[in-house]
Design a protein around this motif. Structure first.
Motif, short mmCIF file in Angstrom:
data_model
loop_
_atom_site.label_atom_id
_atom_site.label_comp_id
_atom_site.label_asym_id
_atom_site.label_seq_id
_atom_site.Cartn_x
_atom_site.Cartn_y
_atom_site.Cartn_z
N SER A 1 81.28 54.55 60.12
CA SER A 1 82.00 54.62 58.84
C SER A 1 81.30 55.62 57.93
O SER A 1 80.06 55.71 57.92
CB SER A 1 82.04 53.25 58.15
OG SER A 1 82.79 52.33 58.91
N GLY B 1 84.43 56.74 51.67
CA GLY B 1 85.76 57.12 51.26
C GLY B 1 85.78 57.66 49.84
O GLY B 1 84.74 57.84 49.20
N LEU C 1 84.63 53.98 54.82
CA LEU C 1 85.89 54.39 55.43
C LEU C 1 85.63 54.57 56.92
O LEU C 1 84.81 55.40 57.32
CB LEU C 1 86.40 55.69 54.82
CG LEU C 1 87.65 56.31 55.48
CD1 LEU C 1 88.83 55.33 55.42
CD2 LEU C 1 88.02 57.64 54.82
N ASP D 1 94.01 59.14 50.74
CA ASP D 1 93.16 58.86 51.88
C ASP D 1 92.49 60.16 52.31
O ASP D 1 91.48 60.16 52.99
CB ASP D 1 93.98 58.31 53.04
CG ASP D 1 94.86 57.16 52.61
OD1 ASP D 1 94.34 56.22 52.00
OD2 ASP D 1 96.07 57.20 52.86
#
Length: 257
Positions: free
Chosen positions: A143, A146, A152, A256
């Motif tokens: 990860s 984000g 994220l 995103d």
């Protein structure tokens, strides 16, 4: 074609491509990567069909020019590439330095000449794809940071990119259409957008097998593409039934990427 024949053909192809060719890790999310890459090619086709003088015209996103949509998609690829690269290299690379920096970058991008925007989209897409291909199996379980600083998952980035490029290809208002989306993309978007939009309706895709409707509330029928277009706030053509009052409105881009 048997499994051994397929393996032989794959090995022969890699031999022809040479040692410099890149391939996805065995445990990479193949379906999502395929949708992201097909979507990138689809966006590129719509973009290539736009003449330079059309970039300053409005897109289908309220208050956004086509140039701004293109810049958003280009910088979105760069942002996701930073997330992937941070996992691959161990460097601390935030998706964005700050909200102010992101907004400033997008404003600048929207003002670039068409040739620069075309190059931005193309180069950023290649960079992201290279980062995906260079990621190991272990890396796909990592990860990064984000947009809001929260973790994220790298494995989520191909799907986030797929959503972005397919839907924004429609927003360019240059011939892209939801009806062109592949069935597996439409099915996943239909489920996700229904949950996100919070519309109280029983959705009945007429071109899909299975139960006649999903969800609770008044029944809304239409082809899956028409339902996705409606749920994403991009029009309500060719729908039938008791359309609820809480209709989705066209959102500004999900960030995103």
């Amino acid at each position: 074609m048997t499994g051994s024949t397929e393996a032989d053909a794959r090995a022969a192809l890699r031999a022809r491509q040479g040692p410099g060719a890149r391939y996805d890790a065995p445990l990479a999310p193949a379906c999502e990567l395929a949708l992201a890459r097909r979507g990138t090619a689809y966006f590129a086709r719509v973009l290539n069909g736009l003449p330079d003088e059309a970039f300053a015209a409005p897109s289908r996103l309220p208050g956004w020019t086509r140039a701004r949509v293109i810049a958003h998609v280009g910088y979105g690829a760069r942002a996701l590439a930073r997330v992937v690269e941070s996992v691959r290299t161990g460097a601390d690379l935030p998706m964005y330095e700050s909200e102010a920096a992101r907004a400033s970058e997008l404003d600048l991008g929207a003002s670039l000449p068409p040739r620069a925007l075309r190059n931005l989209f193309r180069h950023a897409a290649v960079h992201l794809d290279v980062e995906w291909r260079d990621l190991s199996d272990a890396g796909w379980d990592g990860s990064g940071r984000g947009r809001d600083g929260a973790p994220l998952a790298v494995r989520a980035t191909p799907w986030l990119r797929a959503r972005e490029v397919w839907l924004h290809a429609v927003d360019l208002d240059g011939g892209g259409a939801v009806r062109d989306f592949p069935p597996d993309l439409l099915d996943r978007l239909l489920a996700e957008l229904a949950a996100e939009a919070g519309v109280k309706a029983a959705l009945a895709p007429t071109d899909r097998p299975g139960p006649p409707a999903t969800g609770a509330g008044p029944k809304v029928s239409g082809r899956a593409a028409d339902l996705v277009r409606w749920l994403s706030g991009r029009g309500m053509e060719r729908l039938s039934g008791d359309l609820p009052d809480d209709l989705p409105t066209l959102p500004l881009p999900r960030d995103d990427g």
